[in-house]
Design a protein around this motif. Structure first.
Motif, mmCIF file in Angstrom:
data_model
loop_
_atom_site.group_PDB
_atom_site.id
_atom_site.type_symbol
_atom_site.label_atom_id
_atom_site.label_comp_id
_atom_site.label_asym_id
_atom_site.label_seq_id
_atom_site.Cartn_x
_atom_site.Cartn_y
_atom_site.Cartn_z
ATOM 1 N N VAL A 156 5.495 8.039 -9.623
ATOM 2 C CA VAL A 156 5.207 6.891 -10.644
ATOM 3 C C VAL A 156 4.104 6.070 -10.153
ATOM 4 O O VAL A 156 4.453 5.412 -9.091
ATOM 5 C CB VAL A 156 6.411 6.381 -11.291
ATOM 6 N N PRO A 157 3.165 5.675 -10.898
ATOM 7 C CA PRO A 157 2.279 4.699 -10.441
ATOM 8 C C PRO A 157 2.935 3.298 -10.190
ATOM 9 O O PRO A 157 3.562 2.670 -10.839
ATOM 10 C CB PRO A 157 1.092 4.405 -11.531
ATOM 11 N N GLY A 158 2.653 2.768 -8.935
ATOM 12 C CA GLY A 158 3.244 1.598 -8.514
ATOM 13 C C GLY A 158 4.686 1.613 -7.826
ATOM 14 O O GLY A 158 5.250 0.652 -7.167
ATOM 15 N N ALA A 159 5.211 2.896 -7.929
ATOM 16 C CA ALA A 159 6.430 3.074 -7.130
ATOM 17 C C ALA A 159 6.170 3.614 -5.671
ATOM 18 O O ALA A 159 5.326 4.352 -5.210
ATOM 19 C CB ALA A 159 7.190 4.212 -7.729
ATOM 20 N N VAL A 180 16.642 7.748 -11.784
ATOM 21 C CA VAL A 180 17.019 6.801 -10.722
ATOM 22 C C VAL A 180 16.015 6.737 -9.662
ATOM 23 O O VAL A 180 15.317 7.519 -9.196
ATOM 24 C CB VAL A 180 18.200 7.122 -10.134
ATOM 25 N N TYR A 181 15.510 5.310 -9.615
ATOM 26 C CA TYR A 181 14.654 4.885 -8.520
ATOM 27 C C TYR A 181 15.237 4.065 -7.587
ATOM 28 O O TYR A 181 15.779 3.027 -8.038
ATOM 29 C CB TYR A 181 13.300 4.139 -9.454
ATOM 30 N N VAL A 182 15.095 4.425 -6.369
ATOM 31 C CA VAL A 182 15.893 3.689 -5.420
ATOM 32 C C VAL A 182 14.767 3.048 -4.346
ATOM 33 O O VAL A 182 14.144 4.164 -3.714
ATOM 34 C CB VAL A 182 17.154 4.428 -4.392
ATOM 35 N N GLU A 183 14.100 1.941 -4.617
ATOM 36 C CA GLU A 183 13.170 1.320 -3.705
ATOM 37 C C GLU A 183 13.742 0.969 -2.179
ATOM 38 O O GLU A 183 14.551 0.062 -2.279
ATOM 39 C CB GLU A 183 12.555 0.370 -4.490
ATOM 40 N N PRO A 184 12.886 1.411 -1.252
ATOM 41 C CA PRO A 184 12.999 0.908 0.084
ATOM 42 C C PRO A 184 12.039 -0.529 0.209
ATOM 43 O O PRO A 184 11.041 -0.329 -0.180
ATOM 44 C CB PRO A 184 12.814 2.195 0.921
ATOM 45 N N ASN A 185 12.627 -1.334 1.225
ATOM 46 C CA ASN A 185 11.821 -2.544 1.625
ATOM 47 C C ASN A 185 11.838 -2.445 3.212
ATOM 48 O O ASN A 185 12.709 -1.680 3.774
ATOM 49 C CB ASN A 185 12.396 -3.561 1.007
ATOM 50 N N VAL A 186 11.250 -3.421 3.640
ATOM 51 C CA VAL A 186 11.159 -3.664 4.992
ATOM 52 C C VAL A 186 11.414 -4.959 5.338
ATOM 53 O O VAL A 186 11.093 -5.900 5.146
ATOM 54 C CB VAL A 186 9.901 -3.281 5.550
ATOM 55 N N TRP A 187 12.465 -5.077 6.301
ATOM 56 C CA TRP A 187 13.177 -6.457 6.507
ATOM 57 C C TRP A 187 12.196 -7.057 7.435
ATOM 58 O O TRP A 187 11.889 -6.311 8.591
ATOM 59 C CB TRP A 187 14.584 -6.581 7.005
ATOM 60 N N VAL A 188 11.735 -8.271 7.359
ATOM 61 C CA VAL A 188 10.791 -8.967 8.500
ATOM 62 C C VAL A 188 11.561 -10.438 8.676
ATOM 63 O O VAL A 188 12.223 -11.128 7.777
ATOM 64 C CB VAL A 188 9.548 -9.254 7.942
ATOM 65 N N ALA A 198 0.889 -1.214 -0.069
ATOM 66 C CA ALA A 198 0.073 -0.002 0.157
ATOM 67 C C ALA A 198 0.772 1.255 -0.116
ATOM 68 O O ALA A 198 0.341 2.460 0.046
ATOM 69 C CB ALA A 198 -0.942 -0.043 1.151
ATOM 70 N N LYS A 199 2.236 1.193 0.028
ATOM 71 C CA LYS A 199 3.064 2.194 0.097
ATOM 72 C C LYS A 199 2.913 3.140 -1.153
ATOM 73 O O LYS A 199 3.102 4.453 -1.107
ATOM 74 C CB LYS A 199 4.406 1.769 0.197
ATOM 75 N N PRO A 200 2.754 2.724 -2.363
ATOM 76 C CA PRO A 200 2.447 3.461 -3.530
ATOM 77 C C PRO A 200 1.774 4.511 -3.446
ATOM 78 O O PRO A 200 1.572 5.643 -4.055
ATOM 79 C CB PRO A 200 2.232 2.681 -4.721
#
Length: 249
Positions: free
Chosen positions: A218-221, A235-243, A148-150
């Motif tokens: 950007v949609p989806g980013a 440039v797109y630098v995507e963050p994620n969350v470590w679980v 849901a972050k986008p």
């Protein structure tokens, strides 16, 4: 109703070519990550026992990729800030150097677009966890892409990752699935995936003009794409969350 069957590609190698049969929800630009471009095919060929596929009759309804890696090798220990890209590189470096893996990392869980919202993602996560457990691993980790972050590209991932509802569960639906399955949010991977390209490439991937300097939504980013028309790239630098998912009592 047709039964949903979840197996590894090692068990059913004839299904390897069908992993990409289903229509999924990945935005077009995300397929341009150079690490995934290099290593996705190798996961299927060299680590088929960690690649899962769900079928109903002849229809592919979901897939899950994972890799074993040596989380506790010298110089590692902490889950990497370069999340998704880094854990894939570690896994194949370990494979090449015959380094004994001690952890499994999820890489992707995708559900067919017309089957989303039915709980299949949770079933695939459970199957991925059980697959790792059956192979003797005590932990699965996951660089989670909050789905849901986008809708909030300007929100800080450091705040978003730990945002909760009144019941204490994560605000984000995909993080919520992980926590309900027993996962614990560990940290943020601020540079989990990096995608760069010329402005012409970004226009072809997104249909957006990319003609002004600065952030482009950007949609989806998960976060805005940084556009530099003067230099001719974005440039797109995507963050994620470590679980972390412990697999032992």
């Amino acid at each position: 109703m047709t039964e949903t069957v979840i197996t590894t590609i090692a068990e059913r190698p004839e299904l390897a070519a069908r992993l990409w049969d289903m229509a999924d929800s990945w935005p077009a630009f995300s397929l341009q990550d150079p690490v995934s471009f290099l290593l996705y095919g190798r996961m299927v060929k060299e680590l088929p026992e960690y690649v899962l596929i769900a079928t109903e009759g002849d229809t592919v309804v979901a897939r899950a990729f994972s890799v074993p890696f040596a989380q506790h090798a010298e110089g590692r220990g902490e889950l990497p800030a370069r999340g998704w890209d880094q854990v894939l590189l570690w896994a194949f470096s370990d494979l090449r150097h015959e380094r004994e893996p001690d952890t499994v990392s999820a890489i992707e869980i995708s559900v067919a677009r017309d089957r989303q919202g039915e709980g299949l993602s949770g079933r695939m996560l459970a199957a991925l966890r059980e697959n790792a457990r059956s192979r003797g691993y005590a932990e699965v980790v996951a660089p989670v892409r909050p789905n849901a972050k986008p809708a909030e590209p300007d929100a800080s991932i450091h705040e978003y990752a730990y945002r909760t509802r009144e019941d204490g569960l994560p605000h984000d639906p995909w993080l919520r699935v992980h926590v309900r399955a027993g996962g614990v949010i560990d940290s943020v991977a601020p540079a989990s995936m990096t995608i760069s390209g010329s402005l012409a490439e970004w226009r072809s991937w997104t249909g957006l003009p990319f003609d002004q300097a600065g952030p482009v939504r950007v949609p989806g980013a998960l976060v805005p794409v940084d556009c530099d028309p003067e230099q001719g790239f974005a440039v797109y630098v995507e963050p994620n969350v470590w679980v972390r998912h412990a697999l032992t009592d």
